[in-house]
Design a protein around this motif. Structure first.
Motif, PDB file in Angstrom:
ATOM      1  N   ALA A   1       6.606  -2.654 -10.120  1.00  0.00           N
ATOM      2  CA  ALA A   1       5.657  -2.319  -9.531  1.00  0.00           C
ATOM      3  C   ALA A   1       5.421  -3.691  -9.817  1.00  0.00           C
ATOM      4  O   ALA A   1       4.344  -4.342  -9.176  1.00  0.00           O
TER       5      ALA A   1
ATOM      6  N   ALA B   1       7.004  -6.427  -9.194  1.00  0.00           N
ATOM      7  CA  ALA B   1       7.183  -7.697  -8.165  1.00  0.00           C
ATOM      8  C   ALA B   1       6.057  -7.499  -7.683  1.00  0.00           C
ATOM      9  O   ALA B   1       5.771  -8.566  -6.513  1.00  0.00           O
ATOM     10  N   SER B   2       5.763  -6.594  -6.888  1.00  0.00           N
ATOM     11  CA  SER B   2       4.400  -6.792  -5.979  1.00  0.00           C
ATOM     12  C   SER B   2       3.090  -7.952  -6.224  1.00  0.00           C
ATOM     13  O   SER B   2       3.012  -8.271  -5.930  1.00  0.00           O
ATOM     14  N   THR B   3       2.643  -7.613  -7.988  1.00  0.00           N
ATOM     15  CA  THR B   3       2.017  -8.952  -8.173  1.00  0.00           C
ATOM     16  C   THR B   3       2.493 -10.311  -8.208  1.00  0.00           C
ATOM     17  O   THR B   3       2.174 -10.928  -7.404  1.00  0.00           O
TER      18      THR B   3
ATOM     19  N   SER C   1       4.779 -11.181  -5.896  1.00  0.00           N
ATOM     20  CA  SER C   1       5.021 -11.278  -4.161  1.00  0.00           C
ATOM     21  C   SER C   1       3.694 -11.839  -3.511  1.00  0.00           C
ATOM     22  O   SER C   1       3.229 -12.878  -2.496  1.00  0.00           O
ATOM     23  N   THR C   2       2.410 -11.078  -4.235  1.00  0.00           N
ATOM     24  CA  THR C   2       1.255 -11.472  -3.683  1.00  0.00           C
ATOM     25  C   THR C   2       0.987 -12.940  -4.123  1.00  0.00           C
ATOM     26  O   THR C   2       0.618 -14.090  -3.728  1.00  0.00           O
TER      27      THR C   2
ATOM     28  N   SER D   1       3.910  -5.443   3.150  1.00  0.00           N
ATOM     29  CA  SER D   1       5.549  -5.102   2.676  1.00  0.00           C
ATOM     30  C   SER D   1       5.880  -4.385   3.209  1.00  0.00           C
ATOM     31  O   SER D   1       5.818  -3.285   4.196  1.00  0.00           O
TER      32      SER D   1
ATOM     33  N   TYR E   1      11.574  -2.672   0.162  1.00  0.00           N
ATOM     34  CA  TYR E   1      12.198  -2.666  -0.939  1.00  0.00           C
ATOM     35  C   TYR E   1      13.409  -1.819  -0.854  1.00  0.00           C
ATOM     36  O   TYR E   1      13.454  -1.002  -0.208  1.00  0.00           O
TER      37      TYR E   1
ATOM     38  N   TYR F   1      10.824 -13.243  -8.733  1.00  0.00           N
ATOM     39  CA  TYR F   1      11.020 -13.521  -7.504  1.00  0.00           C
ATOM     40  C   TYR F   1      11.054 -14.071  -6.171  1.00  0.00           C
ATOM     41  O   TYR F   1      10.392 -15.387  -6.678  1.00  0.00           O
TER      42      TYR F   1
ATOM     43  N   HIS G   1      13.615  -7.900  -1.987  1.00  0.00           N
ATOM     44  CA  HIS G   1      11.913  -6.865  -1.310  1.00  0.00           C
ATOM     45  C   HIS G   1      11.593  -7.850   0.283  1.00  0.00           C
ATOM     46  O   HIS G   1      12.172  -8.964  -0.038  1.00  0.00           O
TER      47      HIS G   1
ATOM     48  N   LEU H   1       8.845  -9.066   2.977  1.00  0.00           N
ATOM     49  CA  LEU H   1       7.977  -9.386   3.347  1.00  0.00           C
ATOM     50  C   LEU H   1       7.542  -8.861   4.678  1.00  0.00           C
ATOM     51  O   LEU H   1       8.530 -10.651   5.526  1.00  0.00           O
TER      52      LEU H   1
END
Length: 144
Positions: A61, A63-65, A67-68, A82, A85, A104, A135, A137
């Protein structure tokens, strides 16, 4: 405002966090995953791991941070969601108290479909690769 992917191939960012016992227990409460692998220290002493392990999905998770954060770094003017994945693998366990770093890196850009693909790598404090994924986007074009 531009309707283009705001990255270049090779753009990268990292996010680090030490995973605490409370992180794991809060994550278990949110997800309902109370597996003894994460909750039962005595049981885990009988396994090759010898101690509790962090939920793989919790380490992933981060990775979500990342990506932001890469969108903030790029000063992205166009919103994104998103798209998913791919090739997610939990290669090594992460233990309570480990400091993990999610790296990332943009690996592909599809301007026609307004998508980017990034390589996600999560390392522990020893530099060991623990989690990998790709990932995607999807950027949302502004209406004209």
């Amino acid at each position: 405002m531009s309707n283009r992917v705001p990255f270049e191939i090779g753009d990268t960012i990292s996010y680090s966090k030490t995973i605490s016992e409370s992180d794991v227990y809060l994550f278990a409460g949110i997800t309902g995953d109370f597996s003894q692998m994460h909750m039962n220290e005595e049981f885990m002493k009988t396994t090759p791991y010898k101690t509790r392990i962090v939920h793989g999905v919790l380490t992933f998770a981060l990775a979500s941070t990342a990506s932001t954060l890469i969108q903030v770094q790029a000063k992205a003017e166009i919103p994104s969601v998103s798209y998913g994945y791919d090739r997610l693998r939990f290669i090594k366990p992460v233990f309570f108290g480990d400091t993990v770093t999610a790296k990332y890196t943009i690996s592909e850009i599809d301007e026609e479909n307004l998508k980017s693909v990034a390589k996600v790598e999560v390392y522990n404090q020893k530099g060991e690769l623990c989690t990998v994924a790709q990932h995607i986007l999807k950027f949302i074009p502004f209406e004209k």
